[in-house]
Structure formats: structure tokens, C-alpha cells
Design a protein around this motif. Sequence first.
Motif, mmCIF file in Angstrom:
data_model
loop_
_atom_site.group_PDB
_atom_site.id
_atom_site.type_symbol
_atom_site.label_atom_id
_atom_site.label_comp_id
_atom_site.label_asym_id
_atom_site.label_seq_id
_atom_site.Cartn_x
_atom_site.Cartn_y
_atom_site.Cartn_z
ATOM 1 N N GLU A 232 0.872 -1.349 -0.078
ATOM 2 C CA GLU A 232 -0.016 0.004 -0.104
ATOM 3 C C GLU A 232 0.852 1.321 -0.080
ATOM 4 N N GLY A 236 1.179 1.926 -3.771
ATOM 5 C CA GLY A 236 -0.098 2.453 -4.135
ATOM 6 C C GLY A 236 -1.294 1.519 -4.010
ATOM 7 N N LEU A 237 -1.159 0.308 -3.709
ATOM 8 C CA LEU A 237 -2.397 -0.782 -3.650
ATOM 9 C C LEU A 237 -3.127 -0.712 -2.492
ATOM 10 N N ARG A 244 -11.463 4.135 0.131
ATOM 11 C CA ARG A 244 -11.548 3.076 -1.118
ATOM 12 C C ARG A 244 -11.988 1.762 -0.634
ATOM 13 N N HIS B 127 -6.175 -0.092 -17.526
ATOM 14 C CA HIS B 127 -6.243 0.844 -16.512
ATOM 15 C C HIS B 127 -6.702 -0.168 -15.197
ATOM 16 N N PRO B 130 -4.692 -0.103 -9.448
ATOM 17 C CA PRO B 130 -5.317 0.684 -8.719
ATOM 18 C C PRO B 130 -4.467 2.297 -8.683
ATOM 19 N N GLY B 131 -5.115 3.168 -8.577
ATOM 20 C CA GLY B 131 -4.469 4.638 -8.745
ATOM 21 C C GLY B 131 -5.575 5.536 -9.136
ATOM 22 N N ARG B 132 -4.998 6.509 -9.677
ATOM 23 C CA ARG B 132 -6.014 7.812 -10.012
ATOM 24 C C ARG B 132 -6.701 7.415 -11.338
ATOM 25 N N ASP B 133 -5.931 6.678 -12.337
ATOM 26 C CA ASP B 133 -6.892 6.431 -13.696
ATOM 27 C C ASP B 133 -7.277 5.148 -13.366
ATOM 28 N N PHE B 134 -7.909 4.686 -12.413
ATOM 29 C CA PHE B 134 -8.369 3.149 -12.308
ATOM 30 C C PHE B 134 -9.637 3.297 -13.124
ATOM 31 N N GLN B 142 -11.153 -1.421 -6.308
ATOM 32 C CA GLN B 142 -9.731 -1.133 -6.119
ATOM 33 C C GLN B 142 -9.038 -1.960 -5.173
ATOM 34 N N ALA B 146 -6.010 -4.541 -6.102
ATOM 35 C CA ALA B 146 -4.872 -4.431 -5.407
ATOM 36 C C ALA B 146 -4.616 -5.852 -4.889
#
Lengths: 559, 215
Positions: A232, A236-237, A244, B127, B130-134, B142, B146
Motif C-alpha cells: 500500500e 499504492g495498492l 477506497r 487501467h 489501482p490509482g488515479r486513472d483506475f 480497487q 490490489a
Amino acid sequence: MTTDTLVAGELPLGERPDYLREGRTVLSWLTTTDHKRIAILYAITITFFFFLAGAAIALVRLELFTPNGDLFSNDTYNRLFSFHGIVMVWFFLVPSIPTVMGNFLVPLMIGAPDVAFPRLNLMSWYINVIAGVFTIYAVIAGGVDTGWTFYTPYSTMFSNSYVLAAAFGVFTVGFSTIATAVNMITTVHLLRAPGMTWFRLPLFVWSIYATSIVIALATPVLAISLLLVIAERWLGLPIFDPARGGDPILFQHLFWFYSHPAVYIMVLPAMGVVSEIIPCFARRRIFGYQFMVYAIVAIAGLGFFVWGHHMFVSGQSPFASLIFSLLSFIIAVPSAIKVFNWTASLYRGQITFESPMLYALGFVGLFTTGGLSGLFLASIPIDIHVTDTYFVVAHFHYIMVGGSVSAFFAALHFWWPKATGRLYPESWARFAALLMYFGFNLTFFPQFVAGYLGMPRRYATYPPEFQVYNVMSSSGAAILAAAYLLPLGYFTWSLFYGRKAGNNPWDATGLEWSTTSPPPPKNFDHEPRVDHDPYDYHPQGASAGIGSRPVHQHERDLR
Amino acid sequence: MSDTEILQEPWARVSRQREGATFGIWVFLATEALFFGALFLTYAIGRIENPAGFVAAGRETDVFYGTLNTAILLTSSLTMAVASQAAAEGEAALHRLVVWCLGATVLLALAFLVVKGFEYREDVEKHLVPGRDFAIVERGAQIFFALYWIITGVHAIHVSVGIVLISRLWIMAATRRMKVEKNPQIEVAGLYWHFVDIVWIFVYPLIYLPGRATG
């Protein structure tokens, strides 16, 4: 009876190198697969980590001498106690007795030439060192401020410290302990000498065996919880990010599923050590051997089902809290059985107070205090009142430091003659043991009071009314530091100037005492056979003198 | 070639050494079971808390690549089992069979990683990191992805370790630098390999089937 055969068997031995003199180069140590040498390598690394983490907490105690933060910023303070916790738990306490004493003693005690997988054993030491390098890097780079518990979401989203390096270090050191555990379990199952049945195993072997099972089943869960934190934070997962859909409390469940059994990883081997030492210096069989075994197994098993008592205030279901509270009370039963049995082993014994015995008796007292305060914490209303206060700090230090560290020093003093072939100055050792007991209580007993009155943990400053307890605590810490440094001095001295120990200076039973001190590379000159139960003090049919008192005590009294 | 070539310290007999090696790997696999067990627990909690997100995300996985990889991996388990049994028979005549089966296992395992690589490339293009443009908007999707990356990534690392272990045995056996008859190392590598495959049998329905059963 063992003593008789040993004296006879010792005579014809000519010159042959013991394990210390087998190879003299540094390379011969770094490439060794001898379990005794690997134990020494571990002893060196954990001593290093012990004093490193000790130095960190010395600075913390210095800061806490006064209510205001005069020495460090809050940030530095957080990094100091986090470093202390992380290194003490994973680089000292967890490996201490299993990897040093377990490695050295288990093959000797069961009559094996080595552990089951000698090369894996060496590899686990290297993994330990690599993991240590990561953790030390985290400190040099600027430290980590999450505490040893790495709670999310702070560790994953907010902390501006070197969480990754530290978490990776702890993640890696887990592989090292798992490798040792696999080795120990296999060794005990498959390499016992002829006649060494399960119920003839010394309790120390039982405790290392049970500990190894706990390590093998709990450590992978810690590995996953840290891996998820790393994923994480670094990639960033999201796993624990509530925004989220993640669940930060899940981390606590995973973490404590490891970390509560880890308490037993740290204290079960200590119980094993004490179970060896008390019979020897009371010249008595251990009271209730089978119940001691069952208690070890029960503690190891129940230890997996009490983790929720760390989370009474996390918002978990009150029904879950109820069950975890009940189970936590239940685990006190086998622990109490052990304390009663140690005490009963002393009854009508011929007790002498050699330094290992002083440490071992200290363990029993401090472990009992720690255990009883644990019952307070298992009770939900009291736990809610003292959560995150110094009461908790005092409680687990009584178990970890008063219990495990005392037992580690007991073991060092008891088996030092076997490992090095030398005796240390006994009066200095007794002085250090008493000093440690006194210093420990002065450091941690006031914390029970301060915590009960409401002093929270993990703050650099505190209201002035708590100063008296903190001054006591800090002074005690200084005494404790001296008591820890003393053995470093006289043990080093004894390596060069100590008297020759002989094979069995304590006149103890157990296979490790039947070989030479220091033992030969393959432990025994002849494969040992076992035909009697452990702790055979005062064996039936032996003459009155045998098994009653150590020879060197006779000599001393005659002087 | 005699038994003494296989025998290592501290064992007194090869049969005992074999028992020790097998026992040790079973203990290690118990550790591994808890390792993946904790991941599956995390998946279970995530799915209970985000049922809709997991369904929406599960639909985006590539079931073709997943199924193909399941077939490849299970076939490799077969070849590994044959190698292990043939070695355990202790017949010198079976040496070639052992070598062939070890080789086939390695190639199938490599094929698994290649397919996985294609699948990862497609996921990145769609895409699904996970992240901004998921790509998926449902809450919790997400978390699914992940876990997708972590679980399949950790599994792929295990496959890679298996490739290294089995390749070593393959090369040693093919060049006759190692005796395969009754060699415990082959059984140990086999047990590890079967475990990696069994984990995949759990991964497959968790990753590729959500959102597909009811359309």
C-alpha cells in the motif's frame, strides 16, 4: 548414574579439537554448518542488537526524567521508542533463546550430531543479518515513528518516516526465524538418540519444539500483514484505505494474530530454561514433568486464540471481546501450573543460590507479577481504563524483560561453561543477578502505578504529577544498564582468564553435560544411549554422595 | 553410484535423511498455508465489505488467460508427480523418464509465467492498476485489484522459485551429476510444486469467477 559413566568415558580421550578450535580463521566461522558455531554467531548479532536497542531506550528514559521535552523533539522521541521496540522484539527477543540456546543445546540435549538441515541453519543467520542491515538503514536514514506495531492507516498513509525499510527488515527476519523453526521441529522429530523418547525429552527441548511450531504457524501471517503495508505504501495498492473500501482494523487482526503468539514465542523458551535450572540447583526432579509438557503445549495452542484482547478498544464486537477475554483468562491456567510446579520442585530441595539459579528464581517472581497483571488486562473494564497507559508497558516488560531476558541471562550463565569450557567469576555474576532484579523492579514497578493513575504511553512529555514515578523508573533503568553491562565484562574476562570448567561443573543431568566442554564438532565421541528419565537427581540405588551436591560446592565449603 | 553420494550430515542413513527432507518440507508448507491463508482472509474481508465492487472488478479479469494458466499448471503438476514417483521407484532404467518429466515441468512453468506476462500487459493497458486513472468506479473494486496484483504476484514469485529449484535438479540429472534414484530432493521439490499448484486452484475461482456466474 550418568555422572559415573561420564567420568569413565572421559579418560581415554586424547587430543582432539573441540568445536571452537576446529578452524581458527574468520572464514571458517562464516562458512560453518556446525550448530554450535552458528549459535555463537547468533549470540554475537543479538548482543549487538540488544545494546543498540538498549541505547535507544536509555535516551528515552533520559528524556522522561523531566516532564517537559528538553532533549528531543517529539518526532525524534517517537523514532527512538519505535526503534527500541522493533529491534528488541524481532532482532533480540524472538531470536534470543531459540536461535542461540536452542541452536546450541537442542542437538546436544537429544544426542544428535547436528540439526536436521545444517546449511539452512547457516542461511537463516545470514538472512537475519541482512534483515538487520535494512532495519539499521531505516534508522540511519532518519528512523521510523510508527511504534513497533506499524498500525494502519498511520503507517500506510500518514507517517513521514522510513516505514518501508523497517517493515522490509522485519518481513525478512521472519524467514530467518521460520527456517530455524523448521530445523528445530525436524531435528526433534527425527534425530533423537536411541532411547530418547518424547517423554524423556528435557523440558527445554519441549519448549523449543512448541515455540518452533508457533513460529512456523504465526510468522507467515506477520509477513503478509507487513507485505500488505509495503504494497500500500510503496506501490499504492489500497488494502487498508477506508476511503477506497479498505479496512484498517483488519491490519490489527492480522498483526495480533502473529504478535500475541509471538509473546509465547518469547516466553516459552524462557520457561524451558528455568525448568532446566531449578531442578539442578534444588537437586530435585522437576515436579509434575508430564503436566509441564501439557502446559507448554496448551500455552502454545491457546496462544493462537487470544489476540483480540489487544483490540478491546478497537470497536470490535463486544461478543468477540467477551470470548477473547475468557480465553485470555483460561491461558493463565497452564501458566499457573508451571509456576506452581517450579515452586513445588523447590520443596525439600537442597537449594543453592548459584548465579543461574538467582536469575531463574528472579524469572519466576517477575513472570508471576507480569502474569497476574495480565489478568487485569484480560478483564475488559480494567483494560479499557488502562489501555495505552504505562500499566500495559509495565505488564509486558515484566513478561518480556523480567521473564525472557532474565531467563536468557540464566541460560547464558548456566551453559557458559559448556559452550566455552571456562568458569566466570561467580561472585560478580551473583552481584549482577541481584542488581538486575533490583534495577528491573525499580524501573518497571512505578510504571504500574503511573499507568493506573492515567499516564499514557508514547509521549515525550507528561503532567508533572507523574514525575516521581518517572524519576524512579529512569534511575532504575540506569541500574539495569549497569547490570546488563557487567556480564559483558566478566564473560569476556573469563574467556581468557577463567578457570577450566570441566565437563559438568553443576553436576547436572542431561546429555549436554555428558560430553566435553567445549563439545567436539560432532557433539559426542560415541552415539549416546538414553535409559532413564530427565532430571535424574538422586537416582534410585545410587550411593548417598552422588547427585546430592555439585563437587565444586563441596570444595568451596571445605575451604 | 552408491547411496553415500546422497547421504549428508547429520544423517546416519539415506532412508532417514529422506524422511527428514520430506518432513521438513511439510512443516514449511504448513507455514506457506498460513501465508496464503492470511491473503485469502484479507480477500474474504474485502469481499464481504464490498460485494458489488468485487463483482464488478471480477468481471474485468481475463478468464481466458486464467483458464489457460490453470490447465498449464495442472499439467505441470502431472509431469512433476511422474518425475517424483519415477525417482522414488529407484530403478536406474527410469532415469530418462525422470529427466524428461523434470524438463517438461520447467517448460510448463515458464509457459505459465509467459501467459501471466501477457495477461499483466493487458491489465495495465485496461487501467486495472489501482490509482488515479483506475478504470472501474464501484467502491471496493480497487481493493479487488490490489489483491489481484498481490496474490498473483506472490504466487508468480513462488512459481519462479519452483522453476529455479526444478531446473537445478533437471540439469544435474540430465548431466548425470546427480543420482535421481531415491533422491529426496526430487520429492521435496515435487511437494513444493504441488503446493504452488494447489494455491492456484484457490486463486482461480477467487480472481476469475466473481461476477461471471450469474452474468
